[in-house]
Design a protein around this motif. Sequence first.
Motif, short mmCIF file in Angstrom:
data_model
loop_
_atom_site.label_atom_id
_atom_site.label_comp_id
_atom_site.label_asym_id
_atom_site.label_seq_id
_atom_site.Cartn_x
_atom_site.Cartn_y
_atom_site.Cartn_z
N PHE A 25 0.85 -1.20 0.00
CA PHE A 25 0.00 0.00 0.00
C PHE A 25 0.88 1.24 0.00
CE2 PHE A 25 1.00 0.65 4.41
CZ PHE A 25 1.15 -0.63 4.92
N PRO A 26 0.31 2.40 -0.28
CA PRO A 26 1.10 3.63 -0.26
C PRO A 26 1.66 3.89 1.13
CG PRO A 26 -1.00 3.97 -1.35
CD PRO A 26 -1.08 2.64 -0.70
N SER A 27 2.92 4.30 1.21
CA SER A 27 3.52 4.54 2.52
C SER A 27 3.26 5.96 3.02
CB SER A 27 5.03 4.26 2.47
OG SER A 27 5.63 5.02 1.45
N SER A 28 2.68 6.81 2.21
CA SER A 28 2.37 8.17 2.65
C SER A 28 0.90 8.26 3.05
CB SER A 28 2.67 9.17 1.54
OG SER A 28 1.92 8.86 0.39
N ASN A 29 0.59 9.23 3.91
CA ASN A 29 -0.78 9.44 4.38
C ASN A 29 -1.41 8.16 4.93
OD1 ASN A 29 -0.92 12.21 3.72
ND2 ASN A 29 -1.29 11.69 1.59
N PHE A 30 -0.62 7.43 5.73
CA PHE A 30 -1.13 6.18 6.28
C PHE A 30 -1.95 6.46 7.54
CE2 PHE A 30 -1.37 1.74 7.07
CZ PHE A 30 -1.42 1.63 8.45
N TYR A 31 -3.09 5.79 7.63
CA TYR A 31 -3.91 5.88 8.84
C TYR A 31 -4.19 4.50 9.42
CZ TYR A 31 -4.54 10.80 7.94
OH TYR A 31 -4.32 12.13 7.74
N ALA A 32 -4.51 3.54 8.58
CA ALA A 32 -4.80 2.19 9.09
C ALA A 32 -4.79 1.20 7.94
CB ALA A 32 -6.16 2.14 9.79
N LEU A 33 -4.56 -0.05 8.29
CA LEU A 33 -4.60 -1.14 7.34
C LEU A 33 -5.55 -2.20 7.90
CD1 LEU A 33 -3.38 -4.04 6.15
CD2 LEU A 33 -3.32 -2.05 4.65
N HIS A 34 -6.52 -2.59 7.09
CA HIS A 34 -7.51 -3.58 7.50
C HIS A 34 -7.27 -4.89 6.75
CE1 HIS A 34 -10.94 -0.63 8.83
NE2 HIS A 34 -9.77 -0.02 8.93
N TRP A 35 -7.55 -6.00 7.41
CA TRP A 35 -7.61 -7.31 6.75
C TRP A 35 -9.02 -7.88 6.94
CZ3 TRP A 35 -4.36 -9.73 3.51
CH2 TRP A 35 -3.01 -9.34 3.49
N TYR A 36 -9.56 -8.44 5.86
CA TYR A 36 -10.88 -9.05 5.88
C TYR A 36 -10.80 -10.46 5.32
CZ TYR A 36 -12.87 -4.48 6.84
OH TYR A 36 -13.17 -3.27 7.42
N ARG A 37 -11.69 -11.31 5.82
CA ARG A 37 -11.83 -12.67 5.33
C ARG A 37 -13.18 -12.75 4.64
NH1 ARG A 37 -13.90 -17.46 7.57
NH2 ARG A 37 -12.79 -19.33 6.91
N TRP A 38 -13.21 -13.26 3.40
CA TRP A 38 -14.42 -13.27 2.60
C TRP A 38 -14.66 -14.66 2.07
CZ3 TRP A 38 -15.32 -9.34 -1.98
CH2 TRP A 38 -16.69 -9.34 -2.30
N GLU A 39 -15.60 -15.36 2.70
CA GLU A 39 -15.97 -16.69 2.24
C GLU A 39 -16.98 -16.57 1.11
OE1 GLU A 39 -16.61 -19.96 5.23
OE2 GLU A 39 -16.58 -18.25 6.59
N THR A 40 -16.95 -17.54 0.22
CA THR A 40 -17.86 -17.55 -0.92
C THR A 40 -19.31 -17.48 -0.44
OG1 THR A 40 -16.28 -18.89 -2.14
CG2 THR A 40 -18.53 -18.83 -2.98
N ALA A 41 -20.10 -16.65 -1.11
CA ALA A 41 -21.53 -16.47 -0.82
C ALA A 41 -21.81 -15.83 0.54
CB ALA A 41 -22.29 -17.80 -0.92
#
Lengths: 114, 114
Positions: A25-41
Amino acid sequence: ILNVEQSPQSLHVQEGDSTNFTCSFPSSNFYALHWYRWETAKSPEALFVMTLNGDEKKKGRISATLNTKEGYSYLYIKGSQPEDSATYLCAFFTFGGSQGNLIFGKGTKLSVKP
Amino acid sequence: DTAVSQTPKYLVTQMGNDKSIKCEQNLGHDTMYWYKQDSKKFLKIMFSYNNKELIINETVPNRFSPKSPDKAHLNLHINSLELGDSAVYFCASTPNRDRGHGYTFGSGTRLTVV
């Protein structure tokens, strides 16, 4: 234009293998990084929200690290299980013209074979 | 009890029609979003409402209009539907605009324009 890149695009592993994916991700103007898990359907489900350089988060067999200075985050899964099969999305939170917005990557699709 | 619910789940309609998708959250969150999953599977922000005020609108055609009667609801109205509007639309909410909160997503509405 802000880009969030994830690699690999897809991953096939055997049950019991440990694995990891990358989010850039861009290293400037960083505020937060999210991770999500997405199961089919189903809908995306939040795993981690990380805000500080050097952050490490853990939930069961899944953990994540964050390097805001170089602009990357790793997601690790230890001892993969078939139920871990899903698409894992990372998203870069930024304030700017968009006044607070999550920019999503395309995701890494993980398939775990029994 | 579904936290973020969208209706309908599936919508098939003809070109030129006007349709609405509804979203409701019972989490007491102040901020709600509409995302579009495009043909390349990217989740792209369309609109965000913070406590009933529109705060972002990402280059979305003005045929799309969000309506928020109260902070628990964010509906999406689409006029003069076009083939290219076919996609999956996701509603999401978060406690506020602060960076530290994960998003809660609805299950998506698959719109097919024929």
